[in-house]
Enzyme design. Structure first.
Site, mmCIF file in Angstrom:
data_model
loop_
_atom_site.group_PDB
_atom_site.id
_atom_site.type_symbol
_atom_site.label_atom_id
_atom_site.label_comp_id
_atom_site.label_asym_id
_atom_site.label_seq_id
_atom_site.Cartn_x
_atom_site.Cartn_y
_atom_site.Cartn_z
ATOM 1 C CB CYS A 118 50.388 -29.066 -115.560
ATOM 2 S SG CYS A 118 49.394 -30.177 -114.570
ATOM 3 C CB VAL A 119 49.604 -24.863 -119.523
ATOM 4 C CG1 VAL A 119 49.553 -26.225 -120.181
ATOM 5 C CG2 VAL A 119 48.193 -24.366 -119.276
#
Lengths: 520, 265, 110
Positions: C109-110
């Site tokens: 989740c970057v």
């Protein structure tokens, strides 16, 4: 002489996509207009070519799925659907009872932002329902297409691959459905069927492989994790002059914190990690992170795989066994909180080794707010005076979980904590908050760049509501409690001409406001 | 017994049997299919009585539909309300002697049939006129609306078109129906309008269990609405899952323990 | 996927990230940068070198905050910030700089 173009294989047809880098970003007008479905009955949708990368054979193998499209895929898919119908009440009931009333048609952010009618929740569900009717219902067998039955041919499978990856499983549609039909359940089933015949999504399945192999979505090994935590400790001490620790694998610590691995890597995520650390430090509660459970996220949910869900969650049970904490706390992550709150007890419970006086698991917002209410930590609101803050309810927290004892605590508790951390707070348009919140546009396994176009489209309703309060109230900080929301908005805000620094974490605010040092 | 009576009598029994067996089979299937995980759509009630209240709101005022689309709600609500009253009034064909409440209802309620048909026509117009609704509508959706309009229309005609001498007499119908339900078939009233009305209703009953009309039973089995939001307080056990062992999650570790057999399902 | 550069074939993933860390060299990095529309300056190379060194040790790219801290050391406090980093790599330091440095694409989740 040029060779004639080779005929596309079935798997190439399904994977075939178009990445348009110069797509049009919706204009910010501060209101959300539902587009008109202009023309053409059953036309090819405008976003039908926006598809995520397909997982390569090696990635598929790591998560135990067929490496590529199996030969008898139609038969195998129908068989899998049959099995799922036996296992999931939701799927069985929801495929049967939709009356196509239309209540959901204008509720999905991906339809509103893309104007592709297949992104209307009922139309998306029909993609699967057609196949259900064809093979499993008397009505479909007798009346065929008149009742919406259709065999699973290559065109339909391609549409599945496109549109079931344009659903973020946010459940907004189900709020407005007279029967609570949850498109998330349907898109999860469709993805599970696709995985079972060898059609996997690279982004999600690659990450699941990394969790099994290394322990988290990032693929951050224990050495890198320890180095990152150490560096973060240095940063805090340099900035605040207080030796706040980020303990790792400390057996016997009171609290085991399980947080999304993005908190160890990305910005602004890491600011919330600093916030949690300061809260534990100031409250004087011993805590630890775990290398085994260095990931709160559980992408098994996105692909509807109970086996994957359970396998990923089992890491947390193992960590509890090893570290013997008294309490289990979960960091800022939307879908992870849904999995933790709603599923963990089923998957890896009962938590009978934990202290029964506390809920298990507990959200970091519940944890911190309790300390604030009891006066165990003090917050200096003026530390955030440069911000006028609003709050984006994360879809999975809002519609798939709870905080506190009462229904709706997931709305009131983060707001109470934010208001305790800053002086200026405003809410966005109520038709876009709480249980009616829009998804950020990146949830459900959509947070991958090759489908940025649909992510930007899906973010549109939230961007309009944010823009409205930025104009009217000077909002310059949107507080988030989800790693996906943080990554999605950091990427998407600039596309809409809004600085990425507007996106930040709830515990980023807390971390800035907390008064460190000796307690009175 | 005339041939016509025999045909319609059989038609009645076959239709009723298909309806009852089909409906119960479907509801049995909904009820017996397991729900592996807690998926209430939150905020959700935290107790069983709370779920009851949630259902009262959904069933009696269509709360979610109201929040979703007011115009649609109006059409849908009026249709179902009209249907309820019309069905109540039809009880007089089954109950002998007719209760006074029912007689009063029949005497004073002259509107419900009209409301029923008007609401159906309104819903049909919505399907055709709203772009999104038109897109999602199937041939079977229109067919069902037309069938219901046909039933409502013939019903209204047989009640109010007295001067055309097509109106079957209530005692005659009552006699026929009472005969059917007591398994002593009496002559079928030979009025075309009645026979059409009766036949259409039987068709509807036959189609019912195989169609989206099953929302009538299915709504009560919707896990997002009927589950209690208490996963932390009370452990929800998945009937079909084999517990993944710690060994499965960390393949390097100890020998694989035998997976527990699911206790049911 | 793959691309040709100076007579050699470079295998990449679907997004153009080199599959083989060791096939990387400055020339091909320059080529990837060109495809990305990034003009490499000394500052760009400093970032790339740091990323590669970090990766050699930890098998993962550094957190953005660590990269920024390093830049502070390299270029001074006025350039040790996220704005300057995005100035160098407009498509995002994690994604674009890693690509030019020949590292795999960060996931999660970057």
């Amino acid at each position: 002489m040029a060779e004639p173009p080779a005929e596309k294989t079935a798997v190439e047809t399904v994977a075939e996509s178009v990445i348009n880098k110069n797509f049009k970003v919706p204009e910010l007008i501060g209101e959300i207009n539902v587009p008109r479905v202009e023309d053409g009955y059953r036309r090819k949708g405008v976003t039908s070519a926006i598809k995520p990368h397909m997982a390569k054979p090696a990635v598929q193998a790591k998560v135990g799925f067929p490496e590529t499209l199996v030969d008898n895929w139609e038969e195998a898919a129908v068989k899998r659907l049959g099995e799922l119908l036996e296992k999931y009440k939701s799927l069985q009931v929801y495929l049967d009872i939709c009356v196509r009333c239309g209540s959901c048609t204008d509720k999905c952010q991906f339809f509103i932002g893309s104007n592709d009618p297949n992104n209307m929740p009922v139309a998306r569900a029909e993609l699967l329902r057609r196949v259900y009717k064809k093979y499993f219902t008397t009505e479909g067998k007798i009346f065929g297409k008149l009742a919406g039955a259709h065999r699973l041919d290559l065109n339909l499978l391609s549409d599945w691959y496109a549109y079931f990856h344009q659903c973020s499983q946010c459940r907004r549609c189900s709020v407005f459905c007279p029967y609570g039909i949850d498109t998330a359940e349907i898109s999860m089933a469709a993805r599970e069927i696709m995985d079972s015949i060898g059609i996997g999504q690279k982004y999600v399945n690659e990450i699941l492989g990394k969790v099994h192999e290394i322990g988290n979505n990032l693929g951050m090994n224990p050495k890198a994790l320890a180095a990152t935590l150490e560096s973060t400790e240095e940063d805090i001490e340099e900035e605040d002059g207080v030796p706040v620790k980020l303990p790792l694998d400390q057996e016997g610590a009171d609290v085991l914190l399980v947080t999304p691995s993005a908190d160890f890597f990305a910005s602004p995520h890491i600011e919330s990690l600093i916030g949690y650390a300061k809260v534990f430090h100031q409250a004087g509660i011993s805590w630890t992170l775990s290398t085994a459970a260095s990931e709160a996220g559980n992408f098994g949910m996105f692909i509807g795989s109970y086996t994957q869900l359970e396998k990923v969650a089992a890491r947390v049970r193992n960590a509890i066994g090893e570290l013997k904490p008294k309490r289990l706390v979960v960091g800022e992550c939307g879908h992870a909180w849904r999995v933790a709150y709603s599923f963990w007890n089923t998957l890896i419970g009962p938590f009978d080794t934990l202290d029964p006086r506390y809920p298990a698991p507990q959200h970091i917002v519940e944890f911190t707010l309790d300390l604030v209410r009891r006066g165990a930590i003090k917050l200096d609101k003026s530390a955030n005076d440069e911000f006028t803050v609003t709050f984006h309810d994360s879809c999975n927290v809002a519609r798939g979980s709870r905080m506190g004892d009462r229904p709706g605590g997931q709305f009131t508790m983060p707001r109470e904590l934010i208001k305790a951390s800053c002086n200026k707070y405003v809410d966005m348009d109520p038709s876009t908050t709480m249980e009616k919140t829009f998804c950020c546009g990146g949830g459900g396994g959509l947070l991958t760049d090759e489908i940025l176009e649909i992510r930007v489209a899906g973010a549109m309703p939230r961007m309009q509501a944010l823009h409205a309060v930025m104009e009217s109230d000077g909002v310059n900080f949107m507080a988030l409690i989800c790693a996906i929301c943080k990554a999605q908005f950091t990427k998407v805000l600039p596309k809409y001409g809004i600085p990425m620094t507007v996106a930040g974490g709830v515990h980023q605010l807390v971390g800035r406001a907390i008064e460190l040092g000796a307690k009175e | 017994m005339s041939g016509l009576t025999l045909i319609f009598g059989l038609f009645f029994y076959v239709s009723i049997a298909i309806f009852l067996v089909g409906f119960m089979a479907k509801v049995w299937k909904y009820g017996s299919t397991p729900a592996p995980l807690k998926i209430p759509q939150t905020p959700a009630p935290v107790s069983a009585p709370g779920v009851g209240v949630r259902y009262l709101q959904e069933v009696f005022v269509f709360k979610s539909l109201f929040r979703g689309n007011k115009v649609l709600w109006l059409g849908g609500y009026l249709f179902h309300l009209g249907l309820l009253f019309v069905l109540l009034k039809h009880l007089r064909f089954f109950i002998a002697p007719t209760s006074s409440i029912l007689s009063t209802l029949v005497k004073f309620d002259v509107y419900s049939g009209f409301i029923l048909v008007a609401a159906l026509i309104f819903l049909l117009i919505l399907r055709l006129a709203i772009d999104r609704h038109f897109y999602i509508s199937l041939a079977s959706d229109y067919a069902l609306l037309l069938l219901l309009i046909g039933i409502g229309g013939t019903g209204l005609l047989s009640r109010f078109w007295e001067n055309g001498h097509v109106r079957p007499s209530v005692p005659e119908v009552k006699n026929f129906v009472a005969g059917l339900v007591t398994f002593h078939p009496a002559s079928v009233p030979e009025h075309k309008l009645f026979l059409i009305h009766f036949s259409l209703v039987m068709l509807l009953l036959i189609y019912f269990p195989f169609s989206k009309l099953m929302h009538a039973g299915g709504v009560f089995y919707s896990p997002t609405r009927n589950q209690i939001d208490n996963p932390r307080e009370k452990r929800w056990v998945n009937p079909w899952a084999k517990q993944v062992t710690a060994a499965a999650a960390a393949p390097a570790a100890a020998p694989v323990a035998a997976a527990e057999e699911p206790s049911e399902g | 996927m793959s691309f040709e550069f100076e007579g050699k074939t470079y295998e990449t993933d679907d997004d153009g990230y080199l599959l083989d860390l060791d096939s990387w060299n400055r020339e091909v990095a320059g080529h990837i940068a060109e495809m990305e529309g990034v003009e490499m300056t000394d500052a760009h190379w400093e970032v790339v070198d740091f990323l590669r060194n970090y990766y050699q040790e930890y098998s993962i790219a550094p957190a953005i905050k660590i990269l920024i801290k390093e830049m502070k050391k390299m270029f001074g406090p006025d350039k040790g910030n996220s704005a300057y980093l995005y100035n160098l790599y407009p498509a995002g330091p994690a994604l674009q700089a890693c690509k030019i440095a020949g590292l795999p694409k960060p996931t999660g989740c970057v």
